[in-house]
Design a protein around this motif. Sequence first.
Motif, short mmCIF file in Angstrom:
data_model
loop_
_atom_site.label_atom_id
_atom_site.label_comp_id
_atom_site.label_asym_id
_atom_site.label_seq_id
_atom_site.Cartn_x
_atom_site.Cartn_y
_atom_site.Cartn_z
N PHE A 40 145.68 50.83 -57.39
CA PHE A 40 146.53 51.09 -58.58
C PHE A 40 145.88 52.15 -59.57
N THR A 41 144.98 52.99 -58.76
CA THR A 41 144.47 53.91 -59.73
C THR A 41 145.48 55.31 -59.56
N ALA A 42 145.63 55.57 -60.80
CA ALA A 42 146.95 56.56 -60.87
C ALA A 42 146.64 58.28 -60.46
N GLU A 43 147.62 58.84 -60.17
CA GLU A 43 147.23 60.34 -60.26
C GLU A 43 147.54 60.82 -61.68
N GLU A 44 146.99 62.10 -61.74
CA GLU A 44 147.18 62.69 -63.13
C GLU A 44 148.76 62.96 -63.38
N GLY A 45 149.15 62.87 -64.36
CA GLY A 45 150.78 63.01 -64.84
C GLY A 45 151.30 61.97 -65.12
N SER A 55 152.86 56.63 -61.97
CA SER A 55 151.53 56.84 -62.53
C SER A 55 151.47 56.09 -63.78
N LEU A 56 152.38 56.10 -64.67
CA LEU A 56 152.49 55.39 -66.06
C LEU A 56 152.45 54.01 -65.65
N LYS A 70 153.40 41.51 -65.23
CA LYS A 70 154.73 41.65 -65.57
C LYS A 70 154.98 42.82 -66.26
N GLU A 71 154.54 43.49 -67.18
CA GLU A 71 154.86 44.62 -67.76
C GLU A 71 154.77 45.83 -66.87
N SER A 72 153.88 46.07 -66.08
CA SER A 72 153.68 46.91 -65.24
C SER A 72 154.74 47.06 -64.13
N LEU A 73 155.03 45.95 -63.78
CA LEU A 73 156.43 45.58 -62.87
C LEU A 73 157.60 46.33 -63.29
N ALA A 74 157.87 46.04 -64.86
CA ALA A 74 158.87 46.51 -65.26
C ALA A 74 158.92 48.09 -65.52
N LEU A 75 157.82 48.55 -65.43
CA LEU A 75 157.73 50.19 -65.45
C LEU A 75 157.54 50.83 -64.10
N MET A 76 157.46 49.88 -63.09
CA MET A 76 157.41 50.47 -61.73
C MET A 76 158.45 50.89 -60.99
N PRO A 77 159.00 52.23 -60.65
CA PRO A 77 160.12 52.42 -59.98
C PRO A 77 160.48 51.65 -58.90
#
Length: 669
Positions: free
Chosen positions: A427-432, A437-438, A450-457
Amino acid sequence: MKQSRETVNVPACFISNHEGFLGTIKTFIEDFVVTEIDIHGLNVRAAAATRTSGAEENQTSTEMKDNSHCSFSQDSDVSSECGADTLLSSSESFDLDVILGQSVSEELEQFVLTLRDKRPVELELSLGSFADKHQRANVHRAVRHRFPFLMTVTIQPEIRVREDPDYRELSRLVTEDEAEDFFRFIDAKVRGSSYAFAPDDNKEHRTAVHHFLNRRFGKLVETKTFSDHGRTSISVRLREQGRPKKRTADERKEEEIYTAFTLCKENLETLEAISYMAAAFGVLPSDFTYAGIKDKRAITYQSMVVKKVSPQRLKEKTAEFEKRGMRLSQVRSVSEPLRLGQLQGNHFDLVVRNLKPHDAADTHSSATDVNTRLEMLVKEAVKNVKTKGFVNYYGPQRFGSGQGVQSDEVGLALLKEDMVSAVRLFFTAEEGDDPQSLAKKHFLQTDNAKESLALMPLSKARERLMLRAMNRYGTGPDGCAQAWLSLPHSMRVFYPHAYCSRVWNEAVAHRLATMGHGVKEGDLVWVQTHDNKMEEAAETSSPQVHVVTNLEEQAGIFKLEQVLLPMPGNTVKYPENAIGAWYQERLARDGLADCRFRVSGLKLNLPGCYRPLLAVPQNLSYQLQRTAGGEAAGGGARDMNSLALKLSFNLNSSCYATVCLREIMKSDL
């Protein structure tokens, strides 16, 4: 060559010493076209012409012409070959966001939370109306797979969901977590497995639990009381010879259906395409089988077989799939699935644009002189690779092309069985500030799945599966292990394979740098067959391997193209010279001196394989042409005299066209 991240992945060590040239690949998506060559040596786009035309073929409305290309637009992650480990797991998940739609899926999640918080009586949720019976079946299976404590009922064409009354009754006797875990244990139906409830010293209460379990599940399980360290508990065991669930004739028939098709995809991962199709049909990703994983940023054609989906059902979804960057053709019934590695190789049609000499900064030469020189450089380069081949490195796709953590680093953590580190590396994100990534950054910062799942495309199937698992099981070691188990086996094993691939690449570079281009004592080579021909294979786990003797080295019996190097694993042997010692030192440096190359908790087993040091393209041809719209160096202005190189060639399976191009061009791509 400059030492970019790619040249660390793929060392800058070559076989030929020609000068090469500069150029750009994949300027346009149609510049990189990959077509699978099946086990019979047939190009899968042309394979239909060799089959007997039947009614099934004649009715396939999605048939494509042999020379057609797809034209789509879809963003995804990078993918590559996974290796020859074909064991599949049954722990894949359905994506309810795809099957139900995101809004209904979120309503269902909230419904489950309401059930657990308020325990209302006879609360129901409508999932909507589904006119197609196959679609209704998909919904029933998907909901039960995700929430085994729920039951779905159909009031045609509407599907409603409510709490399973048996779950409700059991949750009054034990904790809700125990009730949920027990129902998942029952739903898995692994014969001979067992589940133990928490210690319970109240005999009357234990009797009530025994009575419920025997009344409701007596045909499936047997219960007993056992004592451990002075505490008494109930153990439940699935019967070895329990009465199997009786399937209908239609269900038995469906299990035996195999449908083959050719998948054309553009700018899309093979595994992402499978995840979407599996969700659309309500089957598991492992019900799709394929011979190899293809490039992401390319137009690719490959054979696939899906289980439990009829040709007619497949055709009904072709228009929907086309919107996602997939086109299906040559749909037909077959008798068995495909196996990973069940192909001869791939055919490539490539275009390299904006050709320039390496010393392009020389501004004194005319355009005509530059083009004349380029023609000479290309001719020499192609001739050398035709005759000498190229170092058979695993390509940069194997490791990921981004600037963040790469696949081999995740694989190393998995081989060390450090599940938490492996998840955090994943889950290490790219820059941007793109949505993916968010979402990754939010997870690493908050540990809130749970919150990350809601944000994930929605398109990020792997990330969403893992976040769902951690939302349910937590983000500790056990929860992270469950996150990895939520992925299909072919996805899980990709990461340890990536680590082993990096070691192989480094081993080849070290072998050529320290021992040269001759065959040395202790090297491993293919043995000769009875007809005096070398066995041909791109990569295999059980070749006939011979260790070169001192006499054979002195006599020059073997050639460099016959030399093999092992991909690390638990069944391979290593060269009996300095390279063998190098392998052991390299693995020890990463903390894998005693590695068994098995991760039993994730059902991963890496036997290893032997890979030829060199690869040689077959049927290599090229054509130089002037382009009317090539971009000049630095972008922007158009150069009417720009040259483009069109290449066409075949490679054995698991060989990389980008690596072949590096040898031709002597430059990063």
